[in-house]
Each structure stands twice: as structure tokens, then as C-alpha cells.
Design a protein around this motif. Structure first.
Motif, PDB file in Angstrom:
ATOM      1  N   ALA A   1       0.768  -1.127   0.031  1.00  0.00           N
ATOM      2  CA  ALA A   1      -0.044   0.109   0.006  1.00  0.00           C
ATOM      3  C   ALA A   1       0.928   1.253  -0.071  1.00  0.00           C
ATOM      4  O   ALA A   1       1.757   1.399   0.772  1.00  0.00           O
ATOM      5  CB  ALA A   1      -0.963   0.024   1.220  1.00  0.00           C
ATOM      6  N   THR A   2       0.357   2.305  -0.950  1.00  0.00           N
ATOM      7  CA  THR A   2       1.247   3.547  -1.110  1.00  0.00           C
ATOM      8  C   THR A   2       0.025   4.294  -0.993  1.00  0.00           C
ATOM      9  O   THR A   2      -1.316   3.988  -0.989  1.00  0.00           O
ATOM     10  CB  THR A   2       2.200   3.654  -2.045  1.00  0.00           C
ATOM     11  OG1 THR A   2       2.897   4.823  -1.975  1.00  0.00           O
ATOM     12  CG2 THR A   2       1.627   3.365  -3.296  1.00  0.00           C
ATOM     13  N   GLY A   3       0.176   5.945  -1.008  1.00  0.00           N
ATOM     14  CA  GLY A   3      -1.094   6.405  -1.102  1.00  0.00           C
ATOM     15  C   GLY A   3      -0.873   8.147  -1.791  1.00  0.00           C
ATOM     16  O   GLY A   3       0.517   8.244  -2.542  1.00  0.00           O
TER      17      GLY A   3
ATOM     18  N   SER B   1      -0.758  11.782  -0.989  1.00  0.00           N
ATOM     19  CA  SER B   1      -0.942  12.978   0.044  1.00  0.00           C
ATOM     20  C   SER B   1      -0.902  14.241  -0.929  1.00  0.00           C
ATOM     21  O   SER B   1      -0.858  14.183  -2.100  1.00  0.00           O
ATOM     22  CB  SER B   1       0.373  12.778   0.855  1.00  0.00           C
ATOM     23  OG  SER B   1       1.420  12.772   0.083  1.00  0.00           O
TER      24      SER B   1
ATOM     25  N   GLU C   1      -3.100  -1.311   4.406  1.00  0.00           N
ATOM     26  CA  GLU C   1      -3.802  -0.289   4.120  1.00  0.00           C
ATOM     27  C   GLU C   1      -4.130   0.507   5.144  1.00  0.00           C
ATOM     28  O   GLU C   1      -3.913   1.820   5.137  1.00  0.00           O
ATOM     29  CB  GLU C   1      -5.139  -0.478   3.140  1.00  0.00           C
ATOM     30  CG  GLU C   1      -4.792  -1.110   2.017  1.00  0.00           C
ATOM     31  CD  GLU C   1      -6.256  -1.386   1.328  1.00  0.00           C
ATOM     32  OE1 GLU C   1      -7.303  -1.382   1.748  1.00  0.00           O
ATOM     33  OE2 GLU C   1      -6.192  -1.947  -0.055  1.00  0.00           O
TER      34      GLU C   1
ATOM     35  N   GLU D   1      -0.877   2.292   6.289  1.00  0.00           N
ATOM     36  CA  GLU D   1      -0.383   3.457   5.104  1.00  0.00           C
ATOM     37  C   GLU D   1      -1.100   4.643   5.449  1.00  0.00           C
ATOM     38  O   GLU D   1      -0.325   5.837   5.367  1.00  0.00           O
ATOM     39  CB  GLU D   1      -0.711   2.886   3.638  1.00  0.00           C
ATOM     40  CG  GLU D   1      -0.946   3.633   2.626  1.00  0.00           C
ATOM     41  CD  GLU D   1       0.474   4.886   2.680  1.00  0.00           C
ATOM     42  OE1 GLU D   1       1.452   4.031   2.753  1.00  0.00           O
ATOM     43  OE2 GLU D   1       0.491   5.865   1.916  1.00  0.00           O
ATOM     44  N   THR D   2      -2.141   4.590   5.898  1.00  0.00           N
ATOM     45  CA  THR D   2      -2.818   5.747   6.267  1.00  0.00           C
ATOM     46  C   THR D   2      -2.241   6.849   7.333  1.00  0.00           C
ATOM     47  O   THR D   2      -2.538   7.840   7.550  1.00  0.00           O
ATOM     48  CB  THR D   2      -4.323   5.636   6.505  1.00  0.00           C
ATOM     49  OG1 THR D   2      -4.660   5.027   7.624  1.00  0.00           O
ATOM     50  CG2 THR D   2      -5.023   5.057   5.555  1.00  0.00           C
TER      51      THR D   2
ATOM     52  N   VAL E   1      -9.547   5.133   5.197  1.00  0.00           N
ATOM     53  CA  VAL E   1      -9.340   4.965   3.773  1.00  0.00           C
ATOM     54  C   VAL E   1     -10.253   5.349   2.742  1.00  0.00           C
ATOM     55  O   VAL E   1     -11.593   4.880   2.761  1.00  0.00           O
ATOM     56  CB  VAL E   1      -8.966   3.408   3.654  1.00  0.00           C
ATOM     57  CG1 VAL E   1      -8.701   3.157   1.995  1.00  0.00           C
ATOM     58  CG2 VAL E   1      -7.893   2.835   4.298  1.00  0.00           C
TER      59      VAL E   1
ATOM     60  N   ARG F   1      -9.510   2.698  -2.534  1.00  0.00           N
ATOM     61  CA  ARG F   1      -8.487   1.488  -2.687  1.00  0.00           C
ATOM     62  C   ARG F   1      -8.325   1.606  -4.146  1.00  0.00           C
ATOM     63  O   ARG F   1      -9.323   1.008  -4.920  1.00  0.00           O
ATOM     64  CB  ARG F   1      -8.635   0.444  -2.309  1.00  0.00           C
ATOM     65  CG  ARG F   1      -8.808   0.503  -0.642  1.00  0.00           C
ATOM     66  CD  ARG F   1      -9.372  -0.716  -0.119  1.00  0.00           C
ATOM     67  NE  ARG F   1      -9.425  -0.831   1.612  1.00  0.00           N
ATOM     68  CZ  ARG F   1     -10.630  -0.237   2.126  1.00  0.00           C
ATOM     69  NH1 ARG F   1     -11.520   0.179   1.412  1.00  0.00           N
ATOM     70  NH2 ARG F   1     -10.293  -0.275   3.332  1.00  0.00           N
TER      71      ARG F   1
ATOM     72  N   LYS G   1      -7.657   9.114   3.506  1.00  0.00           N
ATOM     73  CA  LYS G   1      -6.592   8.937   2.384  1.00  0.00           C
ATOM     74  C   LYS G   1      -6.944   7.953   1.190  1.00  0.00           C
ATOM     75  O   LYS G   1      -7.430   6.971   1.457  1.00  0.00           O
ATOM     76  CB  LYS G   1      -5.193   8.372   2.852  1.00  0.00           C
ATOM     77  CG  LYS G   1      -4.131   8.620   2.065  1.00  0.00           C
ATOM     78  CD  LYS G   1      -2.564   8.271   2.902  1.00  0.00           C
ATOM     79  CE  LYS G   1      -1.502   8.803   2.020  1.00  0.00           C
ATOM     80  NZ  LYS G   1      -0.327   8.683   2.990  1.00  0.00           N
TER      81      LYS G   1
ATOM     82  N   VAL H   1      -5.669   5.274  -1.119  1.00  0.00           N
ATOM     83  CA  VAL H   1      -4.507   4.266  -1.084  1.00  0.00           C
ATOM     84  C   VAL H   1      -4.484   3.721  -2.593  1.00  0.00           C
ATOM     85  O   VAL H   1      -5.227   3.077  -3.039  1.00  0.00           O
ATOM     86  CB  VAL H   1      -4.865   3.322   0.048  1.00  0.00           C
ATOM     87  CG1 VAL H   1      -3.621   2.139   0.086  1.00  0.00           C
ATOM     88  CG2 VAL H   1      -4.934   4.044   1.537  1.00  0.00           C
TER      89      VAL H   1
ATOM     90  N   HIS I   1      -2.684   0.107  -4.074  1.00  0.00           N
ATOM     91  CA  HIS I   1      -2.022  -1.436  -3.827  1.00  0.00           C
ATOM     92  C   HIS I   1      -1.114  -1.792  -5.131  1.00  0.00           C
ATOM     93  O   HIS I   1      -1.549  -1.597  -6.173  1.00  0.00           O
ATOM     94  CB  HIS I   1      -3.023  -2.147  -3.372  1.00  0.00           C
ATOM     95  CG  HIS I   1      -4.118  -2.339  -4.162  1.00  0.00           C
ATOM     96  ND1 HIS I   1      -4.056  -3.208  -5.347  1.00  0.00           N
ATOM     97  CD2 HIS I   1      -5.524  -1.964  -4.227  1.00  0.00           C
ATOM     98  CE1 HIS I   1      -5.227  -3.295  -5.915  1.00  0.00           C
ATOM     99  NE2 HIS I   1      -6.264  -2.518  -5.535  1.00  0.00           N
TER     100      HIS I   1
END
Length: 345
Positions: A44-46, A48, A123, A126-127, A316, A319, A340, A342, A344
Motif C-alpha cells: 500500500a502507498t498513497g 498525499s 492499508e 499506510e494511512t 481509507v 483503494r 486517504k 490508497v 495497492h
């Protein structure tokens, strides 16, 4: 340890100042961990606010185009380099990287990884990486908020703001939060007194709720409105500025809004009025690398434990697969989501 031969690197490249659909998906060979490094298989990345600024060329110290964005990530250690405990492979970790997180495999110094506790999925974790560490450090290290105090959080429904209001409530503080009206019911459920940020008399309404002023203001907006944030402080209060969102779509120098904000902070702190102002930057002290890493690890561990205990909850907003980063960016920038977005692997 080596990655399997069937694996492929997939990463999203920001080629220049482009609209979200200008993001490019690139494929290649999985990187190899060097001495002291690990390869993290991203789970998981996001998206921002930093990436939103970067695609406009507006982030203060972003690298030259093209580059792979992605401020943070959570994933499983796939391979370890020389000098790294091989037993780290297979463990879930988080990392703050500033750029490079939008990829299926990311090389990180092993010392920059923070273990994710059992029971916290990728996930949700990640937030809490850049958002959680920012909120925790501003609240506990910069403003040092205590039980019984009253704080004002601008953008209380956003990535950082939604974590910040929960941490402040967990610390025993009264919280006033600004957000659009559609988020007010959710904020009330979290024990926050909501105000519509579009209200022209916002400062007056804050003063009605806190006649003596608030003990801390957390302001990600910057711009001329920062003056109101300063004026709303009670004697001994603390202003924590941590962004310049009001200038996201401006043209011209990306450094100037930050420099103007820093000048105001310096001026206000020079005044003998008992209040203080700070510009928070998560990378402050980065040149003292051992101390920086220790502080980040300690604080992010606190955030993860608060999440595991249920003191705070992860939000989240959506996704999406990594290859749909353009849609994720559009959604994050729409102003219609809480929490956020996210990506994947």
C-alpha cells in the motif's frame, strides 16, 4: 535473498507538470538491495498533498522531472542486502521515502523501516505513515497539547487533519475542526465541534467557542489566512503551520510561499507576547540521521499502537490499483473524500 525471476517492477512516473492522466506507467527489472538495504514489496502507498503539489511543480524541494512520486509506503520485505539481518525478510514494515513509493518494489535503507504491528493491515497502516507521524509530532512534540486544552484544526477531514483530531481527543483536548458541511456529522461523532471553512466570519465563530483564544492552531493552508490563525491563539498558545495549501494552484516560485510563511513565523516569535509559532517539517533534523531515525521510529510506533488499540481509526477514502494512479490523483484532488486515497500493488 533474491526476488523470484517471475516478478516485474511496475512504477508510476511523473514526467513533468502534467494533468493526472499524464502520469506514466513504466515496467522494468526488480531492483537489488545493496549493503544495508532492503527491497520492500509494496502492499500500500498513497496520494498525499505532497504528490498533488509535485505534479504542479510546487513542492518546495522536489527533484527534477521525471521521477517516481510516492511519499510513503507499507509492504513486506522481499530481499535483504549485505549487513542486514536475513530474518527481516517476510516482515511487514512502513517507510517514509518522500519520493519513489509509487512502485511495486522499493529499495530502502533497512534503518529507515518501521515494523507494523500484528493485527494492523497494510492499508490501515499506510494511512498513518506520513499523516500519522505529522499529526503525532505536531501535537506532542511541537505544540505539546495537554488534557483540558482547546485546539483548532484546519482541514479536520483531511489526511493529516482526521488523524490529528483523533489524537487530540485521545489526549483529552477539546477540538474545533474546520471542514465542508458534508463532513460535519462525522466530525461530531468523533467529538469534534465542526465549523464550515467557507464561512466568512470563521474567526468570529471560533472566538465564540473559545472566548479566551485556543491553545493551539494547526494550519495547513498558509497564505494570508495564517494571520487569523495567529490572532486566535490564547496567551501562551502555539501556532503550528505545516503547509501552504492555499497556493497549490498558483504559478511562479514554489519556494516563495514557504519563505513568506517562515518570515512570519520568525517575526511573530520575535514579539514579546507569550505565544509561539512554528513551521513543522517532518524532515527537520534529517542531517542528524541517527537521531532523526530514532525519533521517527519511536513516534510512528506510538501511532501504530494507538491504531492497534483502537484509540484512533484509519480512514481509507478509496483503494485503487497502482496502475490507476491517475484516477487516484483526481479523486484525492476532488475535495470530495475524507481520509486517504490508497494505491495497492
Amino acid at each position: 535473498m533474491r526476488a523470484t525471476e517471475t516478478e516485474e517492477l511496475v512504477e508510476v512516473v511523473l514526467p513533468g507538470k502534467v494533468e493526472p492522466e499524464g502520469l506514466q506507467v513504466r515496467r522494468g527489472t526488480v531492483p537489488v538491495a545493496g549493503p544495508g538495504q532492503v527491497v520492500i514489496r509494496m502492499e500500500a502507498t498513497g496520494v498525499s498533498f505532497a504528490e498533488q503539489q509535485m505534479r504542479r511543480g510546487r513542492y518546495f524541494d522536489q527533484p527534477p522531472f521525471p521521477f517516481v512520486p510516492g511519499y510513503d509506503l507499507v509492504g513486506t520485505v522481499a530481499t535483504t542486502g549485505l549487513g542486514v539481518d536475513p530474518g527481516l525478510a517476510g516482515t511487514r514494515v512502513a517507510a517514509l521515502v518522500k519520493i519513489g513509493g509509487w512502485a511495486t518494489h522499493v529499495v530502502v535503507d533497512a534503518a529507515d523501516t518501521v515494523p507494523v504491528p500484528e493485527g494492523v493491515d497494510a492499508e490501515r497502516a499506510e494511512t498513518m505513515v506520513i499523516n500519522g507521524i505529522t499529526a503525532w509530532q505536531m501535537l506532542h512534540r511541537t505544540a505539546r497539547v495537554r488534557a483540558g486544552q482547546t485546539v483548532l484544526v484546519l482541514g479536520a477531514n483531511g489526511g493529516v487533519g482526521s488523524v490529528l483530531v483523533q489524537l487530540a481527543r485521545a489526549a483529552g483536548a477539546e477540538v474545533i475542526g474546520t471542514a465542508s458541511a458534508r463532513h460535519h456529522e462525522d466530525l461530531r461523532a468523533r467529538g469534534v465541534t465542526p465549523l464550515d471553512y467557507r464561512t466568512k466570519d470563521l474567526a468570529t465563530r471560533v472566538r465564540a467557542l473559545a472566548p479566551g483564544g485556543v491553545d493551539a492552531v494547526f494550519d495547513h493552508v498558509g497564505g494570508p489566512g495564517i494571520v487569523d490563525s495567529w490572532r486566535l491563539l490564547a496567551p501562551g498558545g502555539t501556532l503550528v503551520a505545516y503547509g501552504t495549501a492555499s497556493t497549490r494552484d498558483d504559478e511562479g516560485s514554489k519556494q516563495l510561499p514557504v519563505l513568506k510563511l517562515l518570515a512570519r513565523v520568525w517575526l511573530w516569535n520575535a514579539l514579546p507576547n507569550g505565544r509561539s509559532a512554528h513551521f513543522y517539517n517532518v524532515w527537520a533534523g534529517h542531517r542528524r540521521i541517527d537521531r532523526f531515525r530514532a525519533r521517527l521510529r519511536a513516534d510512528l510506533t506510538e501511532v501504530f499502537e494507538a491504531l492497534r488499540r483502537g484509540d484512533i481509526s484509519a480512514r481509507v477514502a478509496a483503494r485503487l490499483p497502482l496502475t490507476e494512479a491517475a484516477e487516484a490523483m483526481r479523486l484525492a484532488e476532488s475535495g470530495t473524500v475524507a481520509g486517504k486515497v490508497v494505491l495497492h500493488g
